[in-house]
Write a protein that holds these residues in place. Structure first.
Motif, mmCIF file in Angstrom:
data_model
loop_
_atom_site.group_PDB
_atom_site.id
_atom_site.type_symbol
_atom_site.label_atom_id
_atom_site.label_comp_id
_atom_site.label_asym_id
_atom_site.label_seq_id
_atom_site.Cartn_x
_atom_site.Cartn_y
_atom_site.Cartn_z
ATOM 1 N N PHE A 67 28.757 -13.492 -33.295
ATOM 2 C CA PHE A 67 28.088 -14.423 -32.860
ATOM 3 C C PHE A 67 27.379 -13.732 -31.566
ATOM 4 C CE2 PHE A 67 27.547 -17.614 -29.440
ATOM 5 C CZ PHE A 67 26.180 -18.353 -30.022
ATOM 6 N N GLU A 68 27.699 -12.825 -30.979
ATOM 7 C CA GLU A 68 27.236 -12.171 -29.605
ATOM 8 C C GLU A 68 25.822 -11.926 -30.058
ATOM 9 O OE1 GLU A 68 29.834 -12.234 -26.937
ATOM 10 O OE2 GLU A 68 30.450 -14.436 -26.378
ATOM 11 N N GLY A 69 26.368 -10.768 -31.380
ATOM 12 C CA GLY A 69 25.999 -9.464 -31.785
ATOM 13 C C GLY A 69 25.100 -10.000 -32.062
ATOM 14 N N LEU A 70 24.490 -11.351 -32.998
ATOM 15 C CA LEU A 70 23.378 -12.043 -33.501
ATOM 16 C C LEU A 70 22.623 -12.154 -32.262
ATOM 17 C CD1 LEU A 70 24.415 -13.836 -36.199
ATOM 18 C CD2 LEU A 70 23.114 -11.878 -36.937
ATOM 19 N N MET A 71 22.486 -12.688 -30.998
ATOM 20 C CA MET A 71 22.016 -13.357 -30.673
ATOM 21 C C MET A 71 21.528 -11.931 -29.719
ATOM 22 S SD MET A 71 23.320 -16.075 -28.666
ATOM 23 C CE MET A 71 24.576 -15.954 -28.201
ATOM 24 N N ALA A 72 22.039 -10.223 -29.706
ATOM 25 C CA ALA A 72 22.056 -8.921 -28.940
ATOM 26 C C ALA A 72 20.339 -9.140 -29.992
ATOM 27 C CB ALA A 72 22.722 -8.739 -28.935
ATOM 28 N N ALA A 73 21.041 -8.946 -31.500
ATOM 29 C CA ALA A 73 19.547 -8.490 -32.152
ATOM 30 C C ALA A 73 18.816 -8.825 -32.420
ATOM 31 C CB ALA A 73 20.330 -8.177 -33.782
ATOM 32 N N GLU A 74 18.561 -10.299 -31.952
ATOM 33 C CA GLU A 74 17.388 -10.848 -31.601
ATOM 34 C C GLU A 74 16.469 -10.692 -30.475
ATOM 35 O OE1 GLU A 74 16.312 -15.551 -30.247
ATOM 36 O OE2 GLU A 74 17.510 -15.187 -32.254
ATOM 37 N N MET B 42 24.135 -4.174 -28.269
ATOM 38 C CA MET B 42 23.196 -3.608 -28.714
ATOM 39 C C MET B 42 22.015 -3.606 -27.173
ATOM 40 S SD MET B 42 22.034 -4.936 -31.491
ATOM 41 C CE MET B 42 23.618 -5.593 -32.516
ATOM 42 N N ASP B 43 21.529 -4.874 -26.730
ATOM 43 C CA ASP B 43 20.610 -4.912 -26.064
ATOM 44 C C ASP B 43 20.725 -4.489 -24.399
ATOM 45 O OD1 ASP B 43 22.259 -6.680 -25.497
ATOM 46 O OD2 ASP B 43 20.725 -7.941 -24.684
ATOM 47 N N GLU B 44 22.249 -3.330 -24.707
ATOM 48 C CA GLU B 44 21.850 -2.750 -23.003
ATOM 49 C C GLU B 44 21.802 -1.216 -23.323
ATOM 50 O OE1 GLU B 44 25.637 -3.762 -21.323
ATOM 51 O OE2 GLU B 44 25.531 -5.825 -22.057
ATOM 52 N N GLY C 140 14.437 -1.611 -36.204
ATOM 53 C CA GLY C 140 15.053 -2.788 -37.319
ATOM 54 C C GLY C 140 17.352 -2.721 -36.886
ATOM 55 N N VAL C 141 17.887 -3.039 -36.867
ATOM 56 C CA VAL C 141 19.586 -3.290 -36.775
ATOM 57 C C VAL C 141 20.363 -4.009 -38.268
ATOM 58 C CG1 VAL C 141 20.747 -4.633 -35.706
ATOM 59 C CG2 VAL C 141 18.907 -4.198 -34.415
ATOM 60 N N VAL C 142 21.021 -2.491 -38.402
ATOM 61 C CA VAL C 142 21.570 -3.105 -39.357
ATOM 62 C C VAL C 142 22.997 -3.401 -39.344
ATOM 63 C CG1 VAL C 142 22.683 -1.504 -41.395
ATOM 64 C CG2 VAL C 142 20.506 -1.308 -40.913
ATOM 65 N N LEU C 143 24.325 -4.198 -39.786
ATOM 66 C CA LEU C 143 25.672 -4.354 -39.165
ATOM 67 C C LEU C 143 26.148 -4.800 -40.309
ATOM 68 C CD1 LEU C 143 25.152 -7.707 -36.470
ATOM 69 C CD2 LEU C 143 24.725 -5.033 -36.316
ATOM 70 N N ASP C 144 27.222 -4.077 -40.384
ATOM 71 C CA ASP C 144 28.255 -3.345 -41.810
ATOM 72 C C ASP C 144 29.287 -4.364 -41.045
ATOM 73 O OD1 ASP C 144 29.444 -3.205 -43.760
ATOM 74 O OD2 ASP C 144 29.407 -1.207 -43.148
ATOM 75 N N LEU C 145 29.817 -5.352 -41.172
ATOM 76 C CA LEU C 145 30.841 -6.289 -40.654
ATOM 77 C C LEU C 145 31.814 -6.184 -41.148
ATOM 78 C CD1 LEU C 145 29.044 -9.811 -39.789
ATOM 79 C CD2 LEU C 145 29.189 -7.777 -39.090
ATOM 80 N N GLY C 146 33.169 -6.253 -40.617
ATOM 81 C CA GLY C 146 33.898 -5.951 -41.521
ATOM 82 C C GLY C 146 35.209 -4.728 -41.019
ATOM 83 N N VAL C 147 36.321 -3.858 -41.507
ATOM 84 C CA VAL C 147 36.840 -3.201 -41.459
ATOM 85 C C VAL C 147 35.960 -1.764 -42.460
ATOM 86 C CG1 VAL C 147 38.337 -3.454 -43.375
ATOM 87 C CG2 VAL C 147 38.755 -2.170 -41.505
#
Length: 339
Positions: free
Chosen positions: A229-236, A97-99, A106-113
């Motif tokens: 894991f990588e998405g949480l760091m990208a959100a940061e 996302m940071d690319e 704000g960032v919203v993530l709704d995980l899973g299928v």
């Protein structure tokens, strides 16, 4: 203080919409926790677009809509046009996302299928509907059939146990390997049948016997834990100071990863053993907004039974620069061959 305006009715996604419309999970507590909504937001898991529409209707100026599945934007094209330039679709994974955005509110993530994927038998996610054994969110790369037909018994058992917490993983893996010597796995019900015959009959109220195994295979095919894991760091990295991160999870492993990430980034040491000596706090990249994960209320459970296991966690970004964190420190499940 002005009242928040009521959101407009959801526009139809398809010319022949399904009998039960898509309902964004935990959308009411999420919008309440992040209000007032303004500026630019990232919906990192666009799916059927429920969170994107809710954010725009709540006051966001723009939403960068991210999904790895090309079908998501194809199905949403008609109603997205009504929002014009306020929606910016990006076909990629949310760990990048940071690319595609910088310094958002704000960032919203709704995980899973997503419901869109689960309800379409041809995508191969459901053990209740017959379809090709696929499970690929991006529709490219090795499928679930490739994995089930080629992995060793030991690797299959580990995937089912580590990613799905399936206690009967060895028995199921053994029966899968035995069955594929007679005919390769091609369909979802073919695999679900082998799993069902490997386990005792489910009692009333219990989940389907194939639930954990299908979850594990889907996670393995899409590398979902690494992505989270990588998405949480990208959100940061992408959130401006004061920006909000809201994450909706659907099972205990995801929720534990998000909880420990936020605890560690909120200035805690990352040591979650209560008997260990206390370690001096470190600078905090986040301030936790929801001290306890929020779940669905009675109204939502009645409207959408799929929400029963959903949990929402929200945190606010501080001015402390983004940093790195080890996957093991947030209890990310890892297979032995990848350690």
């Amino acid at each position: 203080m002005d009242r928040q305006r009521e959101p407009e009715p959801w526009p139809p996604l398809l010319s022949h919409p399904p009998a039960a419309p898509h309902i964004p999970v935990l959308i009411r507590p999420l919008i309440a926790a992040v209000s007032p909504v303004a500026g630019t937001w990232i919906d990192g898991t666009f799916g059927a677009g429920g969170y994107t529409r809710a954010l725009l209707d709540a006051g966001a100026d723009e939403v960068v809509a991210i999904d790895r599945d090309p079908l998501a934007f194809e199905l949403a094209a008609d109603w997205m046009a009504g929002y014009g330039a306020r929606i910016r679709p990006e076909q990629t994974v949310f760990s990048k996302m940071d690319e595609v955005a910088d310094q958002v509110d704000g960032v919203v993530l709704d995980l899973g299928v997503s419901s869109m994927q689960l309800d379409r038998a041809e995508r191969g996610f459901s053990f209740m509907k017959d379809g090709p054994l696929d499970m690929r969110m991006s529709q490219d790369g090795p499928s679930a059939a490739d994995l089930v037909n080629s992995a060793t018994e030991q690797d299959l058992a580990e995937i089912l146990y580590v990613f799905g917490e399936e206690r009967a993983s060895r028995r199921i893996a053994r029966n899968i390997v035995k069955a594929r010597t007679e005919a390769p796995f091609e369909t979802t019900l073919q695999l679900a049948g082998v799993i069902e015959r490997s386990l005792p009959r489910a009692k009333p109220g219990q989940s389907h016997p194939a639930t954990r195994s299908f979850q594990a295979l889907r996670i393995a095919v899409n590398d979902e834990y690494t992505e989270l894991f990588e998405g949480l760091m990208a959100a940061e990295r992408v959130l401006r100071p004061g920006g909000l991160l809201a994450v909706v999870t659907f099972h205990s492993i995801e929720d534990r990863m998000v909880k420990r990430f936020l605890q560690a980034r909120a200035g805690h040491s990352g040591n979650f053993n209560r008997y260990a000596p206390q370690v001096e706090a470190v600078p905090a990249q986040f301030e936790i907004v929801t001290r306890k994960a929020a779940g669905p209320d009675k109204q939502e459970l009645a409207e959408n039974p799929r929400s029963r296991s959903a949990r929402l966690r929200v945190a606010r970004r501080t001015e402390v620069p983004a940093g790195e964190i080890d996957a093991k420190s947030i209890a990310m499940p890892q297979l032995k061959r990848t350690r």
